[in-house]
Design a protein around this motif. Structure first.
Motif, short mmCIF file in Angstrom:
data_model
loop_
_atom_site.label_atom_id
_atom_site.label_comp_id
_atom_site.label_asym_id
_atom_site.label_seq_id
_atom_site.Cartn_x
_atom_site.Cartn_y
_atom_site.Cartn_z
N ALA A 100 0.80 -1.22 0.00
CA ALA A 100 0.00 0.00 0.00
C ALA A 100 0.83 1.27 0.00
CB ALA A 100 -0.93 0.00 1.21
N SER A 101 2.09 1.22 0.43
CA SER A 101 2.85 2.45 0.60
C SER A 101 4.15 2.48 -0.19
CB SER A 101 3.15 2.68 2.08
OG SER A 101 3.90 1.59 2.60
N ALA A 102 4.25 1.66 -1.21
CA ALA A 102 5.47 1.66 -2.02
C ALA A 102 5.11 1.48 -3.49
CB ALA A 102 6.43 0.57 -1.58
N LEU A 103 5.89 2.15 -4.35
CA LEU A 103 5.78 1.98 -5.79
C LEU A 103 6.97 1.16 -6.27
CD1 LEU A 103 4.80 5.63 -6.75
CD2 LEU A 103 3.28 3.63 -6.70
N SER A 104 6.73 0.40 -7.32
CA SER A 104 7.75 -0.49 -7.88
C SER A 104 7.89 -0.18 -9.36
CB SER A 104 7.32 -1.95 -7.67
OG SER A 104 8.12 -2.83 -8.41
N VAL A 105 9.13 0.09 -9.80
CA VAL A 105 9.40 0.36 -11.20
C VAL A 105 10.43 -0.65 -11.69
CG1 VAL A 105 10.06 2.07 -12.93
CG2 VAL A 105 9.03 2.82 -10.77
N SER A 165 15.02 -3.50 -11.07
CA SER A 165 13.83 -2.86 -10.50
C SER A 165 14.23 -2.00 -9.32
CB SER A 165 12.83 -3.91 -10.04
OG SER A 165 12.53 -4.84 -11.07
N VAL A 166 13.36 -1.03 -9.00
CA VAL A 166 13.57 -0.20 -7.84
C VAL A 166 12.23 0.02 -7.15
CG1 VAL A 166 13.36 1.94 -9.18
CG2 VAL A 166 14.53 1.99 -6.98
N HIS A 206 14.44 4.46 -1.17
CA HIS A 206 14.43 3.55 -2.32
C HIS A 206 15.37 2.38 -2.11
CE1 HIS A 206 18.01 5.96 -3.41
NE2 HIS A 206 18.39 4.89 -4.10
N GLU A 207 15.08 1.31 -2.84
CA GLU A 207 15.94 0.13 -2.85
C GLU A 207 15.90 -0.50 -4.23
OE1 GLU A 207 14.63 -3.36 -0.81
OE2 GLU A 207 12.51 -2.79 -0.87
#
Length: 576
Positions: A114-119, A147-148, A160-161
């Motif tokens: 719910a609280s992170a975006l993935s690219v 991916s990040v 970020h990771e």
């Protein structure tokens, strides 16, 4: 009985909804999430009326959704882009509920919880973002870490990771949306695409409310309306009942959860508490309320803030979809007490017919019927009180008098209220009229049609209301029903509650026409209402009655418009 989709159908329905996800009027988000993703140029596009014909977006903007905070005050990322090896930003080339595609699939953005975006994307691409303080971060995607993830904290900071395959994030987000769309009602072919989008709106508007455990509130909009408003909850539950009755019941539970000691239900339940009186507002709002306060109520006492008494009506509608006797009895105790409060706590002049002590409690707070002094005796409130007592009588016979009270008592009070309501009829003007602190209000407004809900109007009165609905100089505009007559000097096609069409008032008039034995007109207005939403491009907050388009200041992806479109579409599709 409502038909629902299969898993295979769910993917098709998600695709239909995706046709409306322009990232301008409909952001990229996730049920329960407070994260919203828009096109970076969304303000410019909104002025153009949408994304059609606009160049492809190359950057996105990220916000959080918070109670009583403007969207621009909740910025997380000003620009988020995916660049190729030469530094050229890839365009957004596709949007589905679970993913945003860049460069024809070269990269994809999704949620990671719910609280992170993935690219994620091909090695050699870079994910670049700029935060509101001007800090720019660039992460190159590699073969080992293609991916990040961008983790968004409650204070709107971003951590970020870099990591490996994005497949799990995509799969989990897609599964969540497919499970939601598997509940989407199947309606007539000409209404199915909009129904799918409206079902997306309801899912997208789900938030968690801290302090209420794991309660899921379906808010009016994550764009500016992050809370459970009492009558929004009623209308939203009416749409949810056709696909997720448990979630529909949950909206009513939240609305009923915090009654005052004397039974009054709060206007809003939100993440920081409730809004039930003027004391729950910021000081500037309290001062403004004092200046507009009642001429009868104590000016030094808090002004009660609630919403119209449609609780029993909504409860009965939800129980039609799935009976829940024990749950119903628990809710009825609170509804009965709230109905009593209107007569003991909001009959400010003691004449037996309760008034609105403040416009906020009407839901139509910008209506011209409130331009005069307070309190306001309004025909819609009288009609709702009659309807609620009649519903309580029926529910008492079904679920027991311990919860809902004595049916005979409710019917007797409804009869007395109806008699007083009919006293607001002005035979000379041919309409129900409000009174401001006892003085006649000349405004010709949509509240005058709500007495249809009683189903007990004298024939001459009913005939006059039907004639008004069909009068092209007053209410039979190209897109009906305007909230103020076009012949009224206060009419505005675009100003909130002073002329625009609202789906909820149309739905109430549909109900009133049915109760009054005019099923033909009810069916016609239901058809015209769903046609309006389709024509206008989505379930907006309100619509221009002359053009059928979204009014400039209206919120988009609006909860009760979406829910009531579904409600009407299901009814119109029955037997089709």
């Amino acid at each position: 009985m409502t038909r629902h989709s299969t898993t295979m159908d769910a993917a098709a329905l998600a695709g239909l909804a995706g046709r409306h996800l322009d990232l301008v009027q409909a952001p990229f988000t996730l049920p329960r999430s407070r994260v919203l993703v828009f096109r970076e140029d969304r303000a410019e596009l909104a002025e153009q009326g949408g994304a059609d014909g606009a160049p492809p977006a190359t950057a996105l903007r990220v916000h959080t959704s918070e109670y009583e905070r403007w969207l621009d005050d909740c910025r997380v990322i000003d620009e988020l882009a995916v660049q190729d090896a030469s530094g050229l930003a890839l365009p957004v080339t596709g949007v589905l509920p679970h993913a945003v595609e860049f460069g024809d699939g070269a990269a994809t953005l999704t949620f990671a919880g719910a609280s992170a975006l993935s690219v994620g994307g091909a090695a050699g691409l870079s994910v670049v973002w700029t935060t509101p303080d001007g800090e720019r971060t660039c992460v190159e995607l590699t073969a080992r870490a293609p991916s990040v993830r961008l983790h968004i904290a409650a204070d709107r900071t971003v951590r970020h990771e870099a990591f490996g395959s994005q497949d799990d994030d995509l799969a989990q987000t897609e599964r969540l949306w497919l499970d939601w769309f598997a509940k989407c009602p199947i309606v007539r072919d000409d209404l199915q695409q909009m129904a799918a989008f409206c079902w997306w709106v309801l899912g997208a508007n789900i938030v968690e409310l801290p302090g209420l455990g794991d309660a899921r509130g379906v808010v009016p909009s994550k764009i500016g309306y992050v809370g459970v408003w009492q009558w929004d909850a009623y209308f939203i539950a009416m749409g949810l009942r056709h696909g997720d009755p448990a979630l529909a019941r949950e909206q009513l539970e939240i609305a009923f959860r915090f009654p005052s000691e004397d039974g009054q239900l709060p206007d809003v339940v939100h993440e920081a508490g409730v809004l039930a009186t003027s004391d729950d507002l910021p000081q500037a709002d309290r001062d403004r309320l004092r200046r507009a306060g009642s001429q009868i109520a104590d000016p030094n006492a808090p002004v009660p803030l609630t919403k119209p008494p449609l609780a029993a009506w909504a409860l009965a509608k939800v129980l039609e979809a799935e009976d829940a006797p024990e749950w119903a009895r628990e809710q009825l105790v609170r509804i009965r007490r709230s109905q009593d409060w209107w007569f003991t706590g909001s009959d400010l002049d003691g004449d037996g017919l309760p008034e609105y002590g403040h416009p906020y409690s009407s839901g139509l707070d910008d209506s011209p019927i409130f331009d005069g002094p307070l309190p306001t005796t309004a025909p819609d409130l009288g009609a709702y009180l009659v309807l609620q007592d009649l519903e309580l009588a029926r529910l008492a016979e079904r679920y027991g008098t311990d919860a809902a009270g004595d049916p005979a008592g409710h019917r007797a009070r409804a009869a007395r209220t109806l008699e007083l309501l009919l006293g607001l009829w002005n035979e000379a003007s041919g309409r129900f009229e409000a009174r401001a602190a006892g003085e006649r209000v000349a405004s010709d407004a949509v509240v005058g049609f709500m007495p249809l809900l009683t189903g007990a109007l004298p024939s001459p009165v009913l005939d006059s209301l039907i004639a008004a609905l069909g009068d092209p100089e007053r209410y039979a505009l190209p897109w009906a029903v305007p909230t103020v007559s076009a012949a009224d000097p206060d009419f505005s096609a675009t100003r909130m509650w002073r002329g625009p069409v609202w789906v909820n008032t149309n739905r109430l008039i549909v109900e009133g026409l049915r109760a009054s034995g005019r099923d033909d007109l009810a069916h016609d207005l239901a058809e015209r209402t769903v046609a309006l939403v389709v024509h206008g491009g989505g379930p907006h907050e309100y619509f221009d009655p002359l053009t059928g388009e979204k009014a400039p200041t209206a919120t988009t992806a609006f909860g009760w418009s979406a829910a009531l479109f579904i409600d009407l579409a299901v009814e119109l599709s029955a037997g089709a």
